[in-house]
Write a protein that holds these residues in place. Structure first.
Motif, PDB file in Angstrom:
ATOM      1  N   ALA A  26       0.751  -1.083  -0.034  1.00 35.01           N
ATOM      2  CA  ALA A  26       0.068  -0.033  -0.035  1.00 35.01           C
ATOM      3  C   ALA A  26       0.759   1.318   0.041  1.00 35.01           C
ATOM      4  O   ALA A  26       2.310   1.194   0.122  1.00 35.01           O
ATOM      5  N   VAL A  27       0.106   2.339  -0.077  1.00 35.75           N
ATOM      6  CA  VAL A  27       0.703   3.737   0.017  1.00 35.75           C
ATOM      7  C   VAL A  27       2.136   3.794  -0.696  1.00 35.75           C
ATOM      8  O   VAL A  27       2.280   3.574  -1.733  1.00 35.75           O
ATOM      9  N   ASP A  28       3.080   4.308   0.221  1.00 42.31           N
ATOM     10  CA  ASP A  28       4.406   4.563  -0.366  1.00 42.31           C
ATOM     11  C   ASP A  28       5.247   3.535  -0.715  1.00 42.31           C
ATOM     12  O   ASP A  28       6.368   3.821  -1.157  1.00 42.31           O
ATOM     13  N   GLN A  29       4.692   2.278  -0.525  1.00 41.13           N
ATOM     14  CA  GLN A  29       5.745   1.126  -0.481  1.00 41.13           C
ATOM     15  C   GLN A  29       5.975   0.948  -1.654  1.00 41.13           C
ATOM     16  O   GLN A  29       6.995   0.069  -2.127  1.00 41.13           O
ATOM     17  N   PHE A  30       5.304   1.086  -2.750  1.00 38.99           N
ATOM     18  CA  PHE A  30       5.291   0.836  -4.285  1.00 38.99           C
ATOM     19  C   PHE A  30       6.474   1.559  -4.717  1.00 38.99           C
ATOM     20  O   PHE A  30       7.585   1.140  -5.345  1.00 38.99           O
ATOM     21  N   GLY A  31       6.649   2.626  -4.161  1.00 31.12           N
ATOM     22  CA  GLY A  31       7.674   3.766  -4.786  1.00 31.12           C
ATOM     23  C   GLY A  31       9.102   3.291  -4.154  1.00 31.12           C
ATOM     24  O   GLY A  31       9.937   3.440  -4.751  1.00 31.12           O
ATOM     25  N   ASN A  32       8.862   3.023  -2.829  1.00 32.67           N
ATOM     26  CA  ASN A  32      10.018   2.601  -2.054  1.00 32.67           C
ATOM     27  C   ASN A  32      10.683   1.228  -2.839  1.00 32.67           C
ATOM     28  O   ASN A  32      11.927   0.980  -2.896  1.00 32.67           O
ATOM     29  N   ALA A  33       9.701   0.375  -3.139  1.00 35.69           N
ATOM     30  CA  ALA A  33      10.313  -0.877  -3.770  1.00 35.69           C
ATOM     31  C   ALA A  33      10.902  -0.470  -5.014  1.00 35.69           C
ATOM     32  O   ALA A  33      11.967  -0.985  -5.417  1.00 35.69           O
ATOM     33  N   ASP A  34      10.502   0.451  -5.922  1.00 34.97           N
ATOM     34  CA  ASP A  34      11.184   0.930  -7.226  1.00 34.97           C
ATOM     35  C   ASP A  34      12.498   1.332  -6.729  1.00 34.97           C
ATOM     36  O   ASP A  34      13.480   1.036  -7.579  1.00 34.97           O
ATOM     37  N   MET A  35      12.687   2.329  -6.014  1.00 31.01           N
ATOM     38  CA  MET A  35      13.927   3.133  -5.475  1.00 31.01           C
ATOM     39  C   MET A  35      15.026   1.958  -4.924  1.00 31.01           C
ATOM     40  O   MET A  35      16.114   1.919  -5.375  1.00 31.01           O
ATOM     41  N   LEU A  36      14.436   0.923  -4.165  1.00 30.72           N
ATOM     42  CA  LEU A  36      15.336  -0.302  -3.785  1.00 30.72           C
ATOM     43  C   LEU A  36      15.882  -0.975  -4.946  1.00 30.72           C
ATOM     44  O   LEU A  36      17.000  -1.209  -5.060  1.00 30.72           O
ATOM     45  N   GLN A  37      15.033  -1.314  -5.688  1.00 26.81           N
ATOM     46  CA  GLN A  37      15.396  -1.937  -7.140  1.00 26.81           C
ATOM     47  C   GLN A  37      16.303  -1.207  -7.872  1.00 26.81           C
ATOM     48  O   GLN A  37      17.359  -1.621  -8.519  1.00 26.81           O
ATOM     49  N   GLY A  38      16.176   0.009  -7.991  1.00 27.15           N
ATOM     50  CA  GLY A  38      17.038   1.047  -8.791  1.00 27.15           C
ATOM     51  C   GLY A  38      18.325   1.044  -8.151  1.00 27.15           C
ATOM     52  O   GLY A  38      19.303   1.244  -8.986  1.00 27.15           O
ATOM     53  N   LEU A  39      18.596   0.819  -6.806  1.00 29.75           N
ATOM     54  CA  LEU A  39      19.825   0.899  -6.279  1.00 29.75           C
ATOM     55  C   LEU A  39      20.622  -0.201  -6.263  1.00 29.75           C
ATOM     56  O   LEU A  39      21.788  -0.319  -6.124  1.00 29.75           O
TER      57      LEU A  39
END
Length: 402
Positions: free
Chosen positions: A325-338
């Motif tokens: 939910a909420v900001d977790q989708f963006g965080n997941a993409d950021m982590l993958q991008g790192l």
């Protein structure tokens, strides 16, 4: 002899909003400040353990162990309870601080009354943000498209009218959107690497201090079992945990891997019996001392909440991000991008996909190298001590810093 400065912190009864601030509060108390912390009773004991004085108030929001469905499904479902709660909380907080107004207000991003009180008292306010903050262009790129339809509805217009009226009653002419999303000063309690468009964040307002973590000894310890070659922690945090089907997939994914040990946190809304027969290398709990386990783990299967994401980064643990939910989708993409995690959408997080992704991640030297780089970068952000230094720098002239 002058008395110590009085700092007042305000938050809501939610793990993801209280926990990030606790070490900062503990540090401020250790430096000799008098700190009060306005919080509903569910978190009074946790707050008191920092040395701060809990100032209790009654909240109408769903409690920390409430079913996520209690928050509704639409944007207005999500935001209306915060305004309702703020309006009914303000008189309680005025009474709680009458005759004992602070020199400085600290507040979580969800605590609307805190900014109103700071305005009424004429003292500075600092937002402690446990997740991402607005960048230049955020309103045009994210907020306006998200709010376009709700603002056209009668319900949406009523929400804004009520919010504006409440602010004006308290002498604030600022628009609700900027009041909520654009603080005058903010310390961001996440590492800069988790912030989208970090290069467009106004650094005169927002300062990234990164993870503010202590030893967490009071939360308990955990020991890696003898013979465990790999340890995987599975946790969807404290709110969106009602996922028995997902937990069964995790048991199937990791339970049969030779040498692997699985720690499964399932929250309070799932009965362990729903998971079926468990192999001996899988332990199941409603709650675990997460940081203690991550310091020994080889893999973290996480919902990618802000707290869990930065704990995975701080401990240099490879992650499989399954956002809920909420900001977790963006965080997941950021982590993958790192390059330190893989984002698996919930519907794709089958046992086979989890196992295949895990085996690729845990022995990848490039993932390990990137995690070490991020860990070192986070350490340079300063964490708890820098946050306390910056808060002290905002104390009004004449307030005794210790």
């Amino acid at each position: 002899m002058t008395s110590p400065a009085h700092l007042a912190m305000f938050s809501i009864a939610a793990h993801g909003h209280v926990n990030p601030s606790l070490e900062v509060i503990r540090e401020l108390v250790a430096r000799g400040h008098r700190v009060t912390y306005a919080i509903p009773p569910a978190f009074a004991e946790k707050v008191a353990a920092t040395g701060a004085e809990p100032r209790l108030w009654h909240s109408t929001l769903p409690g920390p162990d409430a079913d996520p469905e209690a928050w509704g499904t639409t944007l207005l479902d999500n935001v209306e309870p915060f305004l309702d709660d703020a309006i009914q909380a303000l008189p309680q907080l005025i009474e709680a601080y009458e005759g004992d107004e602070p020199d400085l207000v600290l507040h979580d991003i969800t605590s609307y009354p805190a900014r109103v009180l700071a305005h009424r008292w004429g003292v500075p306010a600092i937002s402690l943000s446990p997740n991402l903050v607005a960048w230049e262009g955020y309103e045009e790129e994210v907020a306006e498209p998200m709010w376009a339809e709700p603002k056209r509805t009668e319900r949406g217009r009523a929400y804004y009218a009520r919010f504006r009226a409440w602010l004006e009653e308290n002498g604030i002419t600022e628009h609700p959107d900027s009041f909520v999303g654009r603080p005058a000063r903010s310390l961001v309690l996440i590492p800069r690497v988790l912030q989208p468009h970090a290069d467009r964040v106004d650094e005169s307002v927002y300062t990234f201090v990164g993870a503010c973590q202590g030893d967490r000894g009071a939360e308990g310890d955990w020991q890696r079992p003898a013979g465990a070659e790999k340890v995987v922690l599975v946790s969807l945090g404290s709110a969106f945990t009602k996922q028995p089907g997902f937990y069964r997939e995790c048991v199937q994914a990791f339970g049969g891997l030779p040498g692997w040990h699985t720690v499964l946190q399932i929250g309070r809304h799932v009965d362990p019996a729903e998971l079926g027969d468990l192999p001996g290398n899988v332990e199941v709990h409603s709650w675990v001392p997460q940081l203690a386990i991550l310091r020994q783990a080889d893999l973290f299967v996480t919902h990618a909440g802000a707290g869990g994401s930065q704990e995975g980064l701080a401990t240099a643990t490879p992650m499989i991000a399954v956002p809920q939910a909420v900001d977790q989708f963006g965080n997941a993409d950021m982590l993958q991008g790192l390059g330190v995690a893989r984002h698996l959408p919930r519907e794709e997080a089958t046992a086979a996909a989890l196992r295949e992704t895990a085996l690729r991640l845990v022995d990848d030297p490039e993932v390990a190298r990137r995690l070490k780089d991020v860990q070192a970068e986070m350490a340079r952000e300063g964490g708890t001590r820098r946050a306390a230094d910056l808060i002290e720098a905002e104390l009004p002239a004449g307030a005794d810093p210790a």
